[in-house]
Write a protein that holds these residues in place. Sequence first.
Motif, short mmCIF file in Angstrom:
data_model
loop_
_atom_site.label_atom_id
_atom_site.label_comp_id
_atom_site.label_asym_id
_atom_site.label_seq_id
_atom_site.Cartn_x
_atom_site.Cartn_y
_atom_site.Cartn_z
N ARG A 45 97.97 111.59 -22.84
CA ARG A 45 98.20 110.15 -22.92
C ARG A 45 99.69 109.85 -23.04
O ARG A 45 100.19 108.89 -22.43
CB ARG A 45 97.44 109.58 -24.11
CG ARG A 45 97.63 108.07 -24.30
CD ARG A 45 96.69 107.54 -25.36
NE ARG A 45 95.35 107.33 -24.82
CZ ARG A 45 94.23 107.45 -25.52
NH1 ARG A 45 94.30 107.82 -26.80
NH2 ARG A 45 93.07 107.22 -24.97
N ASN A 49 101.83 107.58 -20.50
CA ASN A 49 102.59 106.41 -20.94
C ASN A 49 104.05 106.50 -20.52
O ASN A 49 104.66 105.51 -20.12
CB ASN A 49 102.49 106.26 -22.46
CG ASN A 49 101.10 105.85 -22.91
OD1 ASN A 49 100.36 105.23 -22.14
ND2 ASN A 49 100.74 106.18 -24.14
N SER A 164 89.89 103.15 -31.24
CA SER A 164 90.67 102.18 -30.48
C SER A 164 89.86 100.92 -30.22
O SER A 164 88.74 100.98 -29.74
CB SER A 164 91.12 102.79 -29.15
OG SER A 164 91.76 101.82 -28.37
N ASP A 166 91.55 98.45 -28.52
CA ASP A 166 92.32 97.89 -27.40
C ASP A 166 91.61 98.22 -26.09
O ASP A 166 91.54 99.37 -25.67
CB ASP A 166 93.73 98.48 -27.39
CG ASP A 166 94.62 97.81 -26.34
OD1 ASP A 166 94.10 96.96 -25.59
OD2 ASP A 166 95.81 98.15 -26.28
N THR A 168 92.54 97.50 -23.17
CA THR A 168 93.46 97.72 -22.05
C THR A 168 93.92 99.17 -21.96
O THR A 168 94.60 99.53 -21.00
CB THR A 168 94.69 96.81 -22.18
OG1 THR A 168 95.42 97.18 -23.37
CG2 THR A 168 94.28 95.35 -22.26
N ILE A 169 93.59 99.98 -22.96
CA ILE A 169 93.99 101.39 -22.92
C ILE A 169 93.29 102.06 -21.75
O ILE A 169 92.08 101.92 -21.58
CB ILE A 169 93.63 102.09 -24.24
CG1 ILE A 169 94.51 101.55 -25.37
CG2 ILE A 169 93.81 103.60 -24.12
CD1 ILE A 169 94.23 102.16 -26.72
#
Length: 544
Positions: A45, A49, A164, A166, A168-169
């Motif tokens: 990850r 990123n 998580s 989120d 949008t991950i």
Amino acid sequence: MMMMLRRTMVRGVVLGSMGLMAGMTQETEHASEVLMLQKHFENKRDEFNALHKKEENDVEMNGTWLMKSEPSFPHVLVISPQDIPQEFTIKLLRGGIEIPLDSVVPLENSFTSLTSLWIAIVRKLRTLQFLMESNLRHDLYEQRLLQHQLDLLTRLLQQDQQRSSDKTIPYFYFQSPRSYIQELPIDQQSIMKQWAQAITSQKLGKLVVNEFANHLFLAHVVWITSSSEAIFEFVLQGKNNANQDVCLLVRPQSEIVDNTTALEKLQILASKFDFEFSDEDSERITSLLGNWWADLYSFCSRVAMLEDSSLSLKVDTVCTQFYDEAKAMLLSYLNMTDQILPTDRKNKIDLLEKWSALQIACGLSNDSAQVLANPQALIKLKDSPYEEARLVLSAFAASGVTGERKFFDLFTSDFATLQPESTVAVGVVPCEAVDIVRGCRVIPRPILKSVFRELWSDDAMWTKVHGLQQELDLKDLKEQVRNYESEIEIAHRAYLKKKQQYEQAWDAFDDAEQAKYTAELYLEELKINAQRDHAQRLKSIYEK
């Protein structure tokens, strides 16, 4: 008897010890392995990123293609032999975090600490435990071990999703060649396919851990395959494959993903293999192999294996090898040994159907071919738009189901590939064969196209093939005429029988009935005579 008792006691002691050890270490082991996986996933990850941050202003990276939606089914991504595989996957799978399946199944660890060493020791003990619990059967042991490894992955994905909030991950996606799963034993194939279905959908089944039961769509699964392998699995094996799983078959257009030219591909490979091809060598290679990455890569690999000669000489040697192999492959496909036509009817028909299909696929068919001598001399050899798959398939129409198999042999033999007319064709497999073909064009492999054009342009070969077609046409005509004459003879016997019946009862008819039956017999006799004349004219075609 004593020996069997001793073995039983030893086995009981081992199992008891292993059970105790398993009970003592199971939680620690699972936690440690999950933590190891978690660290591996976090590193992936972080890499994603960092890369995404560099490319966040890149317009081309805005679309995430396959990874922009939540998981639903495993993807079977078909890579065209024309395209560079790395470019293919980078562009189509961007927006997701790649986890190569072979990096986590089986999960390996390096001995970098006492903890990793302890995990390795515990794994050895667990291996022995699984082996004993499987009654020393290697197949059952392998199934148990695979299931354990996949359960660890599922647990990690569920924990990661729970932590998580989120949405949008980006999703993780597991990527592997489709051949990997096909090479597994049947029982392990089933386990792997069920797991892939489970983590991409709501139906987690036995893989659900109660506290994570509300967390669904854990990750994508992407199987990478070639066009020939996809057709073999989903068409030729098709419904006969008892171990099927539902997947999304994704087939992008070649130029949409990889628009590099043949020369650009060759330059990439030259850099990879540390070659410096001359302009003349580059021209010869690309003229022979065209814009076909699979052949260009194979060519450079062969050149790299040759020793003790100049690069130009190596290129000359490998070009000759490729051409000779392609020609031998084509002649074998056409059932033509040493360019000698087959003698039995079945192989003659087979040759003519395949010849016709290749003509269409290579853009060499012409309506004038039926009436002009040596029409190939009148057709300008130039690249034309690729032909629709249905037109190539029509060349095998007379053979029915067998003809359909011959059509798909074009692709499994790597003579050609199917390309969708739409930008990206997405369909569900397994499916009917017609759904694979619908909306596609046939792209012939450049080197096979070149060899066939040369064979097709040879006057002697053209004369042989079309002479063979005329020979079969005449045989078919003779057979049809014989059948026609048999039908005429049957009709004539029926006419004579009816005439005899009328003559026996003639005095019982009045004048009107006699006139009616006389006209009826006259018309039937006239029809029979006309049919005989027609049959005689047909016979005159081949009796000259």
